[in-house]
Every structure is written in C-alpha cells, then in structure tokens.
Design an enzyme around this catalytic site. Structure first.
Site, PDB file in Angstrom:
ATOM      1  N   ASN A  18       0.847  -1.188   0.000  1.00 55.61           N
ATOM      2  CA  ASN A  18       0.000   0.000   0.000  1.00 55.61           C
ATOM      3  C   ASN A  18       0.882   1.237   0.000  1.00 55.61           C
ATOM      4  OD1 ASN A  18      -2.912  -0.991   0.303  1.00 55.61           O
ATOM      5  ND2 ASN A  18      -1.765  -2.212   1.801  1.00 55.61           N
ATOM      6  N   GLU A  19       1.189   1.667  -1.205  1.00 57.33           N
ATOM      7  CA  GLU A  19       2.093   2.798  -1.379  1.00 57.33           C
ATOM      8  C   GLU A  19       1.378   4.091  -0.978  1.00 57.33           C
ATOM      9  OE1 GLU A  19       4.989   2.103  -1.674  1.00 57.33           O
ATOM     10  OE2 GLU A  19       5.506   0.733  -3.289  1.00 57.33           O
ATOM     11  N   PRO A  20       2.140   5.205  -0.831  1.00 53.38           N
ATOM     12  CA  PRO A  20       1.524   6.475  -0.456  1.00 53.38           C
ATOM     13  C   PRO A  20       0.290   6.773  -1.306  1.00 53.38           C
ATOM     14  CG  PRO A  20       3.890   6.712  -0.527  1.00 53.38           C
ATOM     15  CD  PRO A  20       3.597   5.319  -0.979  1.00 53.38           C
TER      16      PRO A  20
END
Ligand code: F6R
Length: 639
Positions: A167-169
């Site tokens: 879950n990237e930025p």
C-alpha cells in the site's frame, strides 16, 4: 503475552510521543525469538480448543529471522502448523509461483517447505491472473479471509515509503485487496534482488489498508537504520495516507516491534531530554545543542538561554551553565572532528585531533562489502590516506558479481568471441569455446534466472577490473588491492545470504597478516539481513576471535565506521569529518564512474557529502565543498 497482546494504550513518560505501542529490542534475533514463542502459544491454544489459527504473513527480508525461529520451533519443539491457515499480504504482478523472486516461491523457501502446513491452508494473492480478472480474484481473496473467520495475527514489515503490504503512499484507509503501481523507491529497494531495477515488476497485488486493519492483532517489525525515519513518522506523526503504516495508530491491537537501529529516530531515543531526565554527559550535551541549532536554523555560537528553555533543553543549562559556555564547548568539540589528516598528522599535537599522530605512517585497512562501496563511502579520505604516505590496503569483501548487469557480461563474452573469430588459429580455440559457453548459458537462464557459476565468475572479473581502475586513480595497485571473494556471497542471493566459518576465517587471516593501525568498515547499523550488515558481522566476529587469541596489534588499532547504504550520519554522531575540496570531489566522482557495469541509479551519489558540508556550515563551521564522515567504533572491552 508481551508482544502480541497489546494492553491498550498504557504508556510511560518516555513513550509519550508514540501513538502506536512500540517495543524496542537490542537486536532482531531476540525480538523474533520472543515473537515466535508467542505465536507458538497462540497456535497451541487454538489447537487445544479445536480451532485453527489464522496468520497473516509478510515477505521481504524483515520476517526472515522470525520464520527461521518458527522452523526451529517446529523441528526442535514439535510445534505443528497442521491447523494453521495463512494469508500472505501481497505478490508481484506478472510473476508466477516458480519465479525466484515471486513471493509464493519466497514463502516456500523461507517457511512452508520446512513446516507441516497443508498446502490447502496457504493463501497468496495470485500474480498471474489476466488483467480483466484481477478485480474478481481480489474480491475472492477478501471473501476467503472472511470465510476463515478473519485474521488473528497479521505480521507486517514496512517499506521506506511507509507502505504496509504494497500500500504505497496515497492508499486509503478503507482500501481492500487490489492491484497497485509500485513506488520508485520500492522498486529501487528491490533492485538487487532482481539483479537490476529494470527487472523489478511495476505492479503488484496487495491486501488493502482496510484488509490489514481488520486483523484482530498486528505486529509490524522493522530492523536497521534504514527504517528509522519512516518508523518515527508512522509512530509519532499524524495519521496520513502518505504513510500507510501510520494507520496502525487507529488499531488498538497494533504493536511496532523494532531493533535499536530502527528505533534510533524515535524521540525517546533521539531526543531523550524531551521525554525524561538524562545524564548530561558530553555526548548528550553535544547532541542536544546541535539539535537545537539545527531546529532553529542558527549557528551554535548564536544560541541564547531563552531558546534552550523554550525548546525543552533548559535542564541542560541548569546542569552545565549558561548558553554561552555550553555553546563554546560544543562548538570546539565539533571543530575538533574536522581534519584533513584522517591517518593522523605526524609531528603535530594530537590532543584535540580525532586520530593520533603516531605511529606514522600507519597501516590502514579499508573494508568494502562490494567493490564500489568504499569508493562511494570514503573515496576522498582514501585518496588522502594514500597521498599522506600511509600504507593503505583496500580489501573488497565480496566479488559483487550479483550487481553486474547482463549487458556487461554479454559485452565481454562477445568481445572474446569476436577476437577468437578474428584472429583465428588453434591457440584461440579455448577462448572461443569459453565465450560461446557463456553466451549460451546467458541465453538459457532467461531474464530472471540465476546466473550459473561461470557467468557469475565473469561478472565478478568485470567488476574487479573496474575496481582496479577506480583504485588506481588513488594510487592503490597490486598487493594493496585485495579481493576476498567471501564464499557466502558466491553461494547466495540477496536476502538469502548466510555467513559461514570460512568467511570469518578469511577476514580474520587477512587482518592478522596485515596488522593494521586503522580499520575502516561499514554496515554496523544496516538492516541485519543486508549484505553490508553481514560483512560487518564477519568483521566483528573476526576481531572478537583475534582478540580472544591475543592478537597484540589490536591494542594499537583504531576502528572507523563509514556509512554505506544506510542513513547518513548526523552531526552529533560524527567523530571525524574529512573535508573535500571541489577537486577532490571531482576525483571521487571520476572514480565512481569507473563502475560502469553497475546501474548508476543504484549507486549513491556524492550529494550526501555535500549535505554534510552544508550542515557543518550551518552550524557555524568553515564552509567546505563536501565532507566524508566517520564514527569511532570500539571493540567490546576496549578502553
Ligand atoms: C512484503 C510486504 C512489504 C515489506 C516491506 C519491507 O510482503 O508486504 O510491505 O514488508 O517492503 O521489505 P523488507 O522487509 O525487505 O525491508
């Protein structure tokens, strides 16, 4: 259970900046042993009541020591996984389960093949479903978690972007299992595993933040200095979708489990006077004054009493006198870290210099995990040491062949083949067969396959050549350049290396034969599974063994740490700062450019050296073009 059962938000004064419960262990080994013991209790409790334990699992280097401990518990203490169900967080999109870097394969190698978990109890997102069925397959994954009764305990690592799972930025609080685009930083971090950033997949399938937060309990593990800043942001700053791990603040059953290096930026460790009483020794004084100066953007000598008081450092003044006196003391100490004589200045008073004047010249040993590391980390200092007449030996610990691109190997094999064909004659037959063999093997292994021994050897030789060229620029040639080719590296891949006795023995023999007065080394605070950390461990163990065997030269040897891929040193950590002129910086850059077979994106730049110089300048020191920084390291029991 101390780790997985978090008792609400009960906090001590020291922890008051932390919004998620955080447990700090001296090292990852101890943390993993305790966590595994608690997981064993959970599994047995469930089994006792006829239920199955549902575990959420992570991949990457972080959980490896934890999985090793689970395997040990299975083998030696009869812990059974027959009633355990697992759900993995994520998988690279496009990689099949047999791809060496797929998470499915990783889990088999690191855990599942060594325990008695039934295959049907294992769940990992599918990275090979066709694009138009990804959504459906993600929904099915969510449904399966629900059907299993939800996750009892979710294990997490954290990426330098703050991601949990992938879950990237920008991932929202309620996101569910889905396909995402990997961040650039994440892809660069994975580059060594994939033998180059160009091979790292661009997409992945991951459980969402919402999926993760639905677990009943969560343990996020982080080791090494590289994770220190993102751990601090996740634990101490406000919740934000720019740092997915910060969402753990909203979960009452979440715990961060970190080693001392990963905890080093937490307020209670970094600025301990803000969380309680401290012993105001020299180091603490220096740390707080430099922090204050940096915070206020002022040089040390301009700080005034009120500023100390207003920023929580008033206690220092009560203990140590007026700002004026404290400032001068710290200013002088910082000033004394600066030296253009890293090997000591002969015939000078050395009372206030980082290194002693005598003996002169010194025997200086520089250890470099891969051939380019020491040049990147301390090329300018290396050049000075040679120029100032010391006997410098540069020892590269591993061949670094995993770093070398296929293109480079291909180029050299093709060259040999063309020469053989061009010159012809029976004396070229051997070379022709060799070159053809290499080209065939490279063709056969495909894009992601592991290199066969021959290809790795050739790549190692290519890098060796480049290291020779780079070292030669600094006047290091022949016997002064050593290639230890530690066997653990030749047998492994990134994240899966294991040190052996032979590695220690080679390191130890080389040091003992040279009897150095100075040793420069890196990797002390790196992620414990990283190459740098293993090379440091080999060094440290070798020194401990030499000490035990009574090596007399150790008493007259000083150890200096430089930083490799870890976070750069902060001013208060620096015990020797070696300035560089614009010319010296240019010559370091030239040396770094010799490493053409390594992707330049994966090599640190000299910008870091400029940053340290700017920091010294801002603190009121002289203004240099760049600085290389070192920290003194003392072996256990040494004065
Ligand atoms: C892996 C995962 C990632 C990693 C993170 C840290 O399944 O979900 O969030 O935990 O990228 O990776 P390492 O442990 O290799 O530093």
């Amino acid at each position: 259970m101390q780790i997985i059962d978090s008792p609400g938000k009960r906090q001590t004064q020291q922890e008051r900046f932390e919004k998620t419960r955080t447990l700090i262990y001296p090292d990852s080994g101890q943390a993993c042993r305790e966590l595994a013991a608690e997981v064993a209790v959970l599994i047995r409790e469930r089994e006792g009541s006829g239920e199955r334990a549902v575990l959420g699992l992570a991949t990457g280097s972080t959980p490896v020591p934890f999985y090793r401990e689970l395997i040990r518990l299975h083998r030696e203490e009869g812990l059974s996984f027959a009633k355990v169900v697992t759900f993995n967080l994520d998988e690279y999109y496009g990689l099949g389960p047999d791809h060496p870097e797929s998470y499915a394969r990783f889990m088999r190698d690191q855990l599942f093949d060594h325990i008695d978990i039934p295959a049907e109890n294992i769940n990992i997102p599918n990275g090979t479903v066709p694009l138009d069925r990804v959504y459906e397959s993600c929904l099915a994954y969510e449904a399966k978690i629900q059907a299993a009764g939800g996750i009892d305990l979710q294990i997490l690592g954290i990426g330098r972007t703050g991601h949990i799972g992938f879950n990237e930025p920008g991932s929202s609080r309620d996101s569910l299992t889905r396909m995402i685009t990997l961040d650039r930083v994440t892809r660069l971090d994975a580059a060594p595993d994939f033998l180059g950033v160009q091979n790292v997949p661009r997409y992945a399938v991951t459980m969402g933040v919402g999926t993760i937060l639905a677990a009943r309990r969560l343990v996020l593990m982080a080791w090494g200095d590289n994770k220190a800043e993102i751990v601090r942001q996740a634990v101490e700053d406000a919740v934000t979708d720019q740092v997915s791990a910060s969402f753990l603040q909203e979960h009452a059953g979440a715990t961060f489990l970190v080693d001392a290096a990963a905890a080093s930026r937490l307020t209670r460790r970094r600025l301990p006077w803000l969380t309680g009483s401290v012993n105001w020794d020299d180091a603490m004084e220096r740390r707080s004054v430099l922090w204050l100066a940096k915070k206020l953007g002022k040089p040390v000598l301009k700080l005034v009493d009120e500023e100390y008081n207003e920023n929580g450092a008033g206690e220092l003044l009560t203990a140590a006198g007026r700002a004026y006196q404290v400032n001068i003391r710290v200013f002088n100490r910082l000033q004394h870290t600066i030296t253009g004589w890293p090997g000591g200045k002969p015939d000078a008073d050395d009372a206030n210099r980082p290194e002693r004047a005598q003996p002169f010249p010194k025997r200086v040993l520089i250890l470099s995990p891969e051939p380019h590391d020491a040049i990147v980390g301390m090329g300018g200092t290396l050049e000075r040491l040679v120029e100032q007449g010391h006997e410098v030996r540069l020892a590269t610990q591993t061949s670094g062949n995993l770093r070398v691109s296929d293109v480079a190997a291909y180029k050299f094999a093709s060259l040999v083949l063309e020469m053989a064909e061009g010159f012809g004659g029976s004396e070229w037959e051997g070379q022709e067969a060799y070159a053809k063999g290499i080209l065939r093997q490279m063709e056969e292994k495909g894009e992601f396959g592991a290199d066969p021994e021959n290809v790795r050897k050739l790549k190692g030789l290519v890098l060796r050549g480049e290291a020779r060229d780079a070292a030669k620029l600094f006047g290091i040639e022949h016997d002064a350049l050593r290639f230890l080719d530690l066997p653990f590296y030749e047998k492994g891949r990134y994240r899966r290396f294991r040190l052996g006795d032979e590695d220690i023995e080679i390191t130890r023999a080389m040091a003992d034969e040279f009897r150095p007065h100075q040793i420069y080394v890196t990797g002390n605070v790196a992620d414990p599974s990283s190459l740098d950390a293993l090379c440091f461990q080999a060094f440290q163990t070798a020194v401990a063994q030499l000490d035990e065997a009574g090596a007399d030269w150790l008493a007259d040897c000083r150890f200096w740490l430089y930083r490799g891929k870890e976070r750069p040193m902060e001013a208060h950590e620096i015990s020797m700062a070696v300035p560089m002129s614009p010319d010296q910086l240019a010559s370091k850059n030239e040396a770094m450019r010799k490493f053409q077979s390594i992707n330049p994106e994966e090599i640190q730049t000299t910008e870091r050296n400029r940053e340290i110089a700017r920091e010294y300048d801002a603190l009121g020191m002289a203004e240099y073009e760049a600085i290389e920084a070192f920290q003194r390291w003392k072996r256990r029991g040494a004065a």
